[in-house]
Motif scaffolding. Structure first.
Motif, PDB file in Angstrom:
ATOM      1  N   MET A 134       0.841  -1.188   0.000  1.00  0.00           N
ATOM      2  CA  MET A 134       0.000   0.000   0.000  1.00  0.00           C
ATOM      3  C   MET A 134       0.878   1.240   0.000  1.00  0.00           C
ATOM      4  O   MET A 134       1.696   1.433   0.910  1.00  0.00           O
ATOM      5  N   ILE A 135       0.719   2.080  -1.020  1.00  0.00           N
ATOM      6  CA  ILE A 135       1.453   3.336  -1.111  1.00  0.00           C
ATOM      7  C   ILE A 135       0.655   4.396  -0.359  1.00  0.00           C
ATOM      8  O   ILE A 135      -0.399   4.850  -0.808  1.00  0.00           O
ATOM      9  N   HIS A 136       1.168   4.780   0.799  1.00  0.00           N
ATOM     10  CA  HIS A 136       0.410   5.580   1.752  1.00  0.00           C
ATOM     11  C   HIS A 136       0.055   6.962   1.215  1.00  0.00           C
ATOM     12  O   HIS A 136      -1.093   7.414   1.351  1.00  0.00           O
ATOM     13  N   ASP A 137       1.012   7.658   0.632  1.00  0.00           N
ATOM     14  CA  ASP A 137       0.760   9.042   0.232  1.00  0.00           C
ATOM     15  C   ASP A 137      -0.166   9.147  -0.972  1.00  0.00           C
ATOM     16  O   ASP A 137      -0.808  10.176  -1.182  1.00  0.00           O
ATOM     17  N   LYS A 138      -0.289   8.054  -1.747  1.00  0.00           N
ATOM     18  CA  LYS A 138      -1.138   8.075  -2.939  1.00  0.00           C
ATOM     19  C   LYS A 138      -2.414   7.258  -2.789  1.00  0.00           C
ATOM     20  O   LYS A 138      -3.307   7.348  -3.639  1.00  0.00           O
ATOM     21  N   GLY A 139      -2.489   6.431  -1.750  1.00  0.00           N
ATOM     22  CA  GLY A 139      -3.660   5.577  -1.583  1.00  0.00           C
ATOM     23  C   GLY A 139      -3.780   4.511  -2.649  1.00  0.00           C
ATOM     24  O   GLY A 139      -4.881   4.085  -2.995  1.00  0.00           O
ATOM     25  N   GLU A 140      -2.635   4.047  -3.164  1.00  0.00           N
ATOM     26  CA  GLU A 140      -2.634   3.064  -4.244  1.00  0.00           C
ATOM     27  C   GLU A 140      -2.157   1.711  -3.738  1.00  0.00           C
ATOM     28  O   GLU A 140      -1.149   1.614  -3.037  1.00  0.00           O
ATOM     29  N   LEU A 141      -2.897   0.672  -4.121  1.00  0.00           N
ATOM     30  CA  LEU A 141      -2.512  -0.700  -3.823  1.00  0.00           C
ATOM     31  C   LEU A 141      -1.885  -1.301  -5.076  1.00  0.00           C
ATOM     32  O   LEU A 141      -2.491  -1.297  -6.141  1.00  0.00           O
ATOM     33  N   LYS A 142      -0.658  -1.809  -4.939  1.00  0.00           N
ATOM     34  CA  LYS A 142       0.042  -2.399  -6.073  1.00  0.00           C
ATOM     35  C   LYS A 142       0.586  -3.768  -5.697  1.00  0.00           C
ATOM     36  O   LYS A 142       0.645  -4.129  -4.520  1.00  0.00           O
ATOM     37  N   SER A 143       0.975  -4.519  -6.723  1.00  0.00           N
ATOM     38  CA  SER A 143       1.605  -5.810  -6.483  1.00  0.00           C
ATOM     39  C   SER A 143       2.760  -5.983  -7.459  1.00  0.00           C
ATOM     40  O   SER A 143       2.828  -5.319  -8.495  1.00  0.00           O
ATOM     41  N   SER A 144       3.653  -6.906  -7.113  1.00  0.00           N
ATOM     42  CA  SER A 144       4.785  -7.209  -7.977  1.00  0.00           C
ATOM     43  C   SER A 144       5.188  -8.658  -7.765  1.00  0.00           C
ATOM     44  O   SER A 144       4.747  -9.311  -6.809  1.00  0.00           O
ATOM     45  N   SER A 145       6.033  -9.151  -8.643  1.00  0.00           N
ATOM     46  CA  SER A 145       6.692 -10.416  -8.366  1.00  0.00           C
ATOM     47  C   SER A 145       7.561 -10.236  -7.122  1.00  0.00           C
ATOM     48  O   SER A 145       7.885  -9.112  -6.730  1.00  0.00           O
ATOM     49  N   LEU A 146       7.961 -11.336  -6.516  1.00  0.00           N
ATOM     50  CA  LEU A 146       8.709 -11.239  -5.266  1.00  0.00           C
ATOM     51  C   LEU A 146      10.064 -10.572  -5.435  1.00  0.00           C
ATOM     52  O   LEU A 146      10.637 -10.083  -4.457  1.00  0.00           O
ATOM     53  N   ASN A 147      10.564 -10.531  -6.659  1.00  0.00           N
ATOM     54  CA  ASN A 147      11.843  -9.858  -6.903  1.00  0.00           C
ATOM     55  C   ASN A 147      11.658  -8.399  -7.321  1.00  0.00           C
ATOM     56  O   ASN A 147      12.622  -7.725  -7.686  1.00  0.00           O
ATOM     57  N   GLY A 148      10.413  -7.910  -7.304  1.00  0.00           N
ATOM     58  CA  GLY A 148      10.136  -6.511  -7.618  1.00  0.00           C
ATOM     59  C   GLY A 148       9.795  -6.225  -9.063  1.00  0.00           C
ATOM     60  O   GLY A 148       9.497  -5.085  -9.426  1.00  0.00           O
ATOM     61  N   THR A 149       9.802  -7.234  -9.914  1.00  0.00           N
ATOM     62  CA  THR A 149       9.451  -7.045 -11.323  1.00  0.00           C
ATOM     63  C   THR A 149       7.944  -7.233 -11.525  1.00  0.00           C
ATOM     64  O   THR A 149       7.223  -7.630 -10.611  1.00  0.00           O
TER      65      THR A 149
END
Length: 282
Positions: free
Chosen positions: A197-212
């Motif tokens: 959760m990106i706090h300042d933007k209120g955005e929920l994102k996901s990624s592969s475990l290595n960040g890609t």
């Protein structure tokens, strides 16, 4: 062989019957209070009140039947037995310097927590013994654990804004995702993806475990109000101001409000009543 198949089939039916009789509970915190929502009836109960602190994180030790939480303003990690037939009561486990987030390692019976202003990640066992600080970085906020691959993921919240991961002994530290102000981290053990959760933007994102392979999952459309997240069976439970939301990750932007509280929600935990059977069977 036929006997084995019959026994296995009966066991599957038995587990399914248990599953149908159980119902998951959503445990969440507001300032000074921990509450419970029955997701079937939608009834809300206060488990603990007058805790004297903001509570930004919760996690469960299914093996011994406790929920652990950091009391940020009181410099202590606490726990309470859950579920319990008697009134819920708090037991302090260990002192810590303004702890803000924690995660349970059920494999080795340890609690890991972050100290926001010291920039430390520390650990102890479930009884509060064998305390050790494994890492010091910039100010640190959220933390989660990849049980399968034995990585700790954490977010820096000071002069740097990053998601990093490290081995459980503090080695092999490196940055996974850069330039993000993250207050909530969780791992989907179905798809093995990292959610944040990106706090300042209120955005929920996901990624592969290595960040890609970064994916935008959902926007709360609110700035600096969303804190905790918890992923269970590819569903994400998150806080958003006074709201508790469920986001279905398999459907783009599919979400609904589970509950609207009168106070700002902070930490969230989906308690799986089947978890005690899974743990006891291992």
């Amino acid at each position: 062989m036929r006997c084995y198949v019959l026994i296995l089939s009966e066991l599957v039916i038995f587990v399914c019957m248990i599953r149908q009789g159980l119902q998951n509970k959503l445990i969440y915190s507001t300032e000074n209070t921990i509450k419970e929502i029955d997701l079937r009836s939608k009834s809300v109960s206060v488990l603990l009140a007058n805790l004297g602190s903001n509570i930004f994180s919760l996690d469960c030790d299914y093996k011994n039947g406790y929920i652990y939480f950091p009391r940020h303003n009181l410099n202590v990690i606490s726990r309470f037995r859950y579920p319990a037939d008697t009134p819920y009561s708090v037991e302090n486990v260990i002192t810590a310097a303004q702890p803000i987030s924690l995660v349970i390692d059920t494999l080795y019976d340890n609690v890991y927590w972050t100290e926001l202003y010291t920039g430390k990640i520390c650990k102890c066992n479930f009884k509060g013994l064998n305390k050790a600080c494994i890492l010091q970085d910039d100010n640190i906020y959220a933390i989660t654990l990849d049980q399968r691959n034995r990585w700790l993921y954490y977010s820096t919240f000071g002069t740097t804004r990053k998601i990093r991961r490290v081995r459980l002994n503090g080695s092999e530290k490196h940055t996974v995702i850069d330039s993000v102000e993250v207050t909530g981290l969780s791992i989907d053990t179905n798809e093995w993806r990292l959610y944040y959760m990106i706090h300042d933007k209120g955005e929920l994102k996901s990624s592969s475990l290595n960040g890609t392979n970064i994916i935008h999952v959902f926007s709360t459309n609110e700035l600096q109000t969303s804190i905790g997240i918890y992923v269970f069976d590819s569903n994400i439970y998150c806080t958003n101001g006074t709201q508790l939301l469920k986001v279905i990750s398999s459907q783009a932007a599919a979400s609904y409000v589970i509950h609207t509280d009168t106070a700002k929600t902070q930490g969230v935990l989906l308690y799986d009543e089947m978890g005690m059977y899974k743990t006891n069977s291992t």
